[in-house]
Design an enzyme around this catalytic site. Structure first.
Site, PDB file in Angstrom:
ATOM      1  N   HIS B  42       0.756  -1.242  -0.018  1.00  0.00           N
ATOM      2  CA  HIS B  42       0.081  -0.089  -0.041  1.00  0.00           C
ATOM      3  C   HIS B  42       0.862   1.310  -0.169  1.00  0.00           C
ATOM      4  O   HIS B  42       0.227   2.310  -0.332  1.00  0.00           O
ATOM      5  CB  HIS B  42      -0.881   0.002   1.113  1.00  0.00           C
ATOM      6  CG  HIS B  42      -0.561   0.305   2.623  1.00  0.00           C
ATOM      7  ND1 HIS B  42      -0.300  -0.622   3.419  1.00  0.00           N
ATOM      8  CD2 HIS B  42      -0.147   1.723   3.122  1.00  0.00           C
ATOM      9  CE1 HIS B  42       0.301   0.359   4.542  1.00  0.00           C
ATOM     10  NE2 HIS B  42       0.424   1.312   4.223  1.00  0.00           N
ATOM     11  N   ASP B  85      -0.351  -7.334   1.315  1.00  0.00           N
ATOM     12  CA  ASP B  85       0.232  -5.732   1.556  1.00  0.00           C
ATOM     13  C   ASP B  85       1.628  -5.851   1.858  1.00  0.00           C
ATOM     14  O   ASP B  85       2.203  -5.687   2.597  1.00  0.00           O
ATOM     15  CB  ASP B  85      -0.561  -5.127   2.602  1.00  0.00           C
ATOM     16  CG  ASP B  85      -0.091  -3.811   2.982  1.00  0.00           C
ATOM     17  OD1 ASP B  85       0.427  -3.320   1.719  1.00  0.00           O
ATOM     18  OD2 ASP B  85      -0.322  -2.852   3.761  1.00  0.00           O
ATOM     19  N   SER B 180       4.226   2.290   7.959  1.00  0.00           N
ATOM     20  CA  SER B 180       3.897   1.387   7.217  1.00  0.00           C
ATOM     21  C   SER B 180       5.117   0.940   6.253  1.00  0.00           C
ATOM     22  O   SER B 180       5.819   1.601   5.993  1.00  0.00           O
ATOM     23  CB  SER B 180       2.799   1.725   6.360  1.00  0.00           C
ATOM     24  OG  SER B 180       1.464   1.739   6.782  1.00  0.00           O
ATOM     25  N   GLY B 181       5.244  -0.641   6.222  1.00  0.00           N
ATOM     26  CA  GLY B 181       6.028  -0.865   5.101  1.00  0.00           C
ATOM     27  C   GLY B 181       7.511  -1.490   6.259  1.00  0.00           C
ATOM     28  O   GLY B 181       8.227  -2.036   5.590  1.00  0.00           O
TER      29      GLY B 181
END
Lengths: 560, 230
Positions: B42, B85, B180-181
């Site tokens: 994402h 994701d 995120s990530g």
């Protein structure tokens, strides 16, 4: 069905000193167990096995009275029935050490004739386990086990041995140890040690006290009933239908009306949360729906709307009558607040700051790390449970054996501790050696020199415990020549051969670490007197990297 | 990272900052090889062009110009084909491995974490007023078994098999927007192994709402295949 080892409880890193042991040579743990069962028929209590030496020692004595030492690579197996504190059925196989009658009268030794002349003696009934004055059931008495009593007026009486939960369950089945392996809808349970069809974290080796054997229904996580993962890929888990015991549940410890520890034994009547909300009745599903009902948790005293701690929370709590606040903790007065504060104040401020690394062999380490390399919590040094030991403050007054902090009192290679896992006696701690790296900026020329950076199989040095070492050193640290891995002379071995471990690089007689030994590569030696020894492999120098290892120690902070 | 603490500089040398071509941080990521970065799919929604992204390695303070920093352009993006994701970035030039930039270890295929194992997340994401904005923060908490996490009072069945949950039952600390990530790493045999890629959560640091991370061990075959073929 199953393995011979299922009848034993395994403790890694433990060794017994016992003059009555018998020594054999065995190729595997199973073979050693068979030796124990056949050679010591009916009396096999435990055995010790070392895979490198292929030494098998069987014992016919009660291991509870033996002195246990720690030893790398040794595994102690204790026969499960000798550790059970409950009875199955009539208790004919009960081999525990309860030695008092239900009235609290001391039992008479089975081998003596006073005050009562026994009909049942160890000589007449050698297989009935009539040792010491322990409660037994040699005559299959339906109310057994029993014993002759020390009271001259009472020839014998029954003992109060709790029932093992095999056929039925008490409470929420936390102690259910039966063999039902299908769910309420008839699905077959997935084996706990399998990750197919469902991947999960309920690993038997991480939860030894939960008895996650085979695919039997169990309750390791505070569910209302035993359950299992199912073999149906579309159904992760389901409850099992275990009947409730008709006998009364084990007598609970007396409850308290104040807070001690996490308050699991709190039985008071406070029914207001810390923010002033009124508690919802445990038997009500409004305003909050929940599974903590008195029916699901019959042994947790979920009465009225009183604060309780049925699920090992940090303190008693309740669902609240406020629709927007599902649950909250309650403020329960401490049973002895001053004492708790005194304990906390007694720890010097400096000691509460964890040292994150150790120097040398860690004998000077005085930090507060208290977890082992595999994440197990350390046992307090002044505790003898779950492991008895002699590493006490009296024996090692200068080793700072405080609380359950990692230490190295006995000149081992690094700090260690006894673990709170009953099945793993000791382990090295989750600490790294202090390193002092000179920080330099990268030079542009390094960029072209990529061949230096990644070496999966270093030839002359090792990373970590040297499991991937593929170099050609073939002498032990003490200068002995290594035996070829494919050879059985002078030391025969069935484990660690090129055939049994094809990926371990067991080439010629080069030092290797096929079993992931913490102390690094080793080999069988050509000296008939010395089965094996560690090799002295240098550590790889910096400049090459190991994945996942920072040069600067992280804080590992987890405070809120 | 909400709560937690400011990390020691360069103690998480696999953490990267994923930035726009205008050098604005928006996601984290992890160096898994000198040529490869693992991140969340994402994070790559803003553009399918590799040139839209820059990777910053060896960074501690988001805004300072540190000598340890290496910047790399992205050569190729690879999103997991079944819409999980998770994504891989191939760098145009490999990272230079030094004291400040070191790849993380990957778990074995389908490796599972024992219940309650404490793991760590890092990032430059939102702190929600808990301090440390702009510097790499870390926090630690236990992994929560999916069976528990899917209970109604937790995430009520939202957590998929290829995801894992981690957090404190009482909330208080968590990963958050901008993390995120990035990695969720757990110590194994004295090394950090990346078990999760920071993915999603219901709010940040809320009680009974642990963070959700993509379970890296499920994607090892895919990661290997992409790296070998590219």
């Amino acid at each position: 069905q199953g393995s011979i080892l299922d009848g034993y409880v395994k403790t890694e890193g433990a060794w017994l000193l016992n003059p009555k042991k018998q020594t054999y040579r065995a190729n595997s743990h199973e073979e050693c167990a068979e030796r124990c069962e056949t050679e010591n028929k009916f009396t096999c209590r435990a055995f010790l096995f070392t895979s490198k030496d292929q030494q098998c020692l069987t014992l016919a004595e009660n291991t509870k009275t033996s002195v246990i030492f720690r030893r790398t690579n040794a595994v102690l197996y204790e026969k499960r029935i000798y550790l059970l504190k409950c009875k199955e059925g009539k208790g004919v196989n009960y081999r525990g050490t309860e030695a008092k009658t239900r009235e609290g009268v001391q039992c008479q030794n089975w081998a003596v004739n006073t005050p009562h002349k026994p009909n049942y003696t160890p000589e007449k009934y050698p297989n009935a386990g009539l040792e010491e004055n322990y409660c037994r059931n040699p005559d299959h008495d339906p109310k057994g086990p029993w014993c002759y009593t020390m009271d001259p007026a009472t020839r014998f009486d029954y003992c109060n041995i709790p029932e093992c939960e095999v056929e039925c369950m008490h409470c929420s089945g936390e102690n259910y140890r039966g063999v039902v392996a299908t769910t309420v809808s008839g699905l077959v349970c997935q084996h706990w040690n399998s990750q197919q069809p469902h991947s999960h974290g309920y690993l038997p080796e991480n939860l030894p006290e939960k008895d996650l054997k085979m695919n039997y229904c169990r309750n390791p996580d505070g569910e209302p009933r035993p359950w299992c993962f199912t073999t149906n890929p579309n159904k992760l888990w389901e409850y099992c239908d275990i009947p409730r015991c008709t006998t009364p549940p084990p007598t609970p410890a007396p409850g308290r009306h104040c807070l001690s520890g996490s308050g699991q034994d709190y039985r008071g009547t406070i029914s207001v949360t810390e923010s002033g909300n009124t508690c919802q009745h445990w038997s009500s599903q409004s305003p909050h729906r929940h599974t903590h009902t008195p029916e699901n948790y019959p042994c947790k005293s979920l009465e009225e709307n009183y604060c309780r701690n049925p699920n090992s929370e940090k303190m008693p709590w309740c669902y609240t009558t406020d629709r927007s606040t599902r649950w909250e903790y309650c403020l329960i007065p401490s049973c002895d607040g001053t004492e708790q504060e005194a304990v906390a104040a007694d720890v010097p401020e400096q000691a509460q700051i964890a040292e994150e690394c150790y120097e040398g062999n860690g004998m000077t380490y005085r930090g507060t790390a208290s977890f082992t390399i595999s994440g197990k919590k350390c046992q307090a040094w002044n505790s003898m449970s779950p492991h008895r030991h002699n590493k006490t403050v009296l024996q090692y007054p200068n080793a700072d054996l405080r609380q359950n902090y990692c230490r190295n009192p006995d000149e081992d290679s690094r700090p260690w501790c006894f673990t709170t896992d009953p099945h793993v006696r000791w382990e090295y701690c989750n600490l790294r050696k202090c390193s002092y790296v000179q920080v330099t900026s990268p030079k542009p020329t390094q960029e072209a020199n990529l061949g230096e950076i990644t070496l999966q199989f270093p030839r002359n040095c090792m990373y970590g415990n040297g499991k991937n070492y593929r170099g050609t050193i073939a002498k032990t640290g003490r200068g002995r020549t290594c035996q070829e891995w494919s050879s059985q002379i002078p030391h025969s071995h069935s484990a660690f051969t090129p055939l049994t471990d094809p990926r371990a690089g067991l080439v010629r007689n080069y030092c290797r670490n096929p079993d992931g030994d913490m102390n690094g590569p080793w080999c069988y030696t050509t000296d008939p007197r010395i089965p094996w020894e560690y090799c002295d492999i240098p550590k790889c120098s910096s400049g090459r990297y190991e994945c996942g290892k920072a040069k600067f120690t992280p804080k590992l902070c987890s405070q809120r | 990272i909400v709560a937690g603490c400011i990390s020691h500089p360069h103690s998480w040398p696999w953490q990267i900052s994923l930035r726009t071509s205008y050098r604005m941080h928006f996601c984290g990521g992890t160096l898994i090889d000198p040529w490869w970065v693992l991140t969340a799919a994402h994070c790559l929604e803003r553009s399918s062009w590799p040139s839209a992204y820059k990777v910053y390695l060896g960074l501690h303070n988001e805004s300072a110009s540190e000598a340890s920093v290496q910047t790399r352009d992205v050569e190729k993006l690879f999103k997991e084909p079944h819409r999980a994701d998770i994504a891989l970035l191939k760098l145009r030039r490999p990272a230079i491995i030094n004291n400040h930039v070191i790849p993380v270890c990957l778990p074995k295929e389908n490796d599972v974490l024992g219940g309650k194992k404490v793991c760590y997340v890092t990032g430059w994401g939102e702190t929600r007023g808990t301090g440390g904005d702009g510097v790499l923060k870390e926090t630690g908490f236990p992994v929560i078994e999916n069976k528990i996490c899917n209970r109604p009072e937790f995430l009520n069945g939202r957590v998929k098999k290829h995801e894992l949950c981690a957090g404190n039952i009482h909330g208080g600390t968590d990963s958050c927007q901008g993390d995120s990530g990035g990695p969720l790493v757990c110590m194994h045999e004295e090394k950090f192994v990346q078990h999760g890629v920071t993915s999603w959560g219901l709010g940040c640091a809320q009680p009974m709402k642990p963070g959700v991370y993509v379970r890296v061990s499920h994607y090892i075959p895919w990661i290997k295949r992409i790296m070998e073929n590219n």
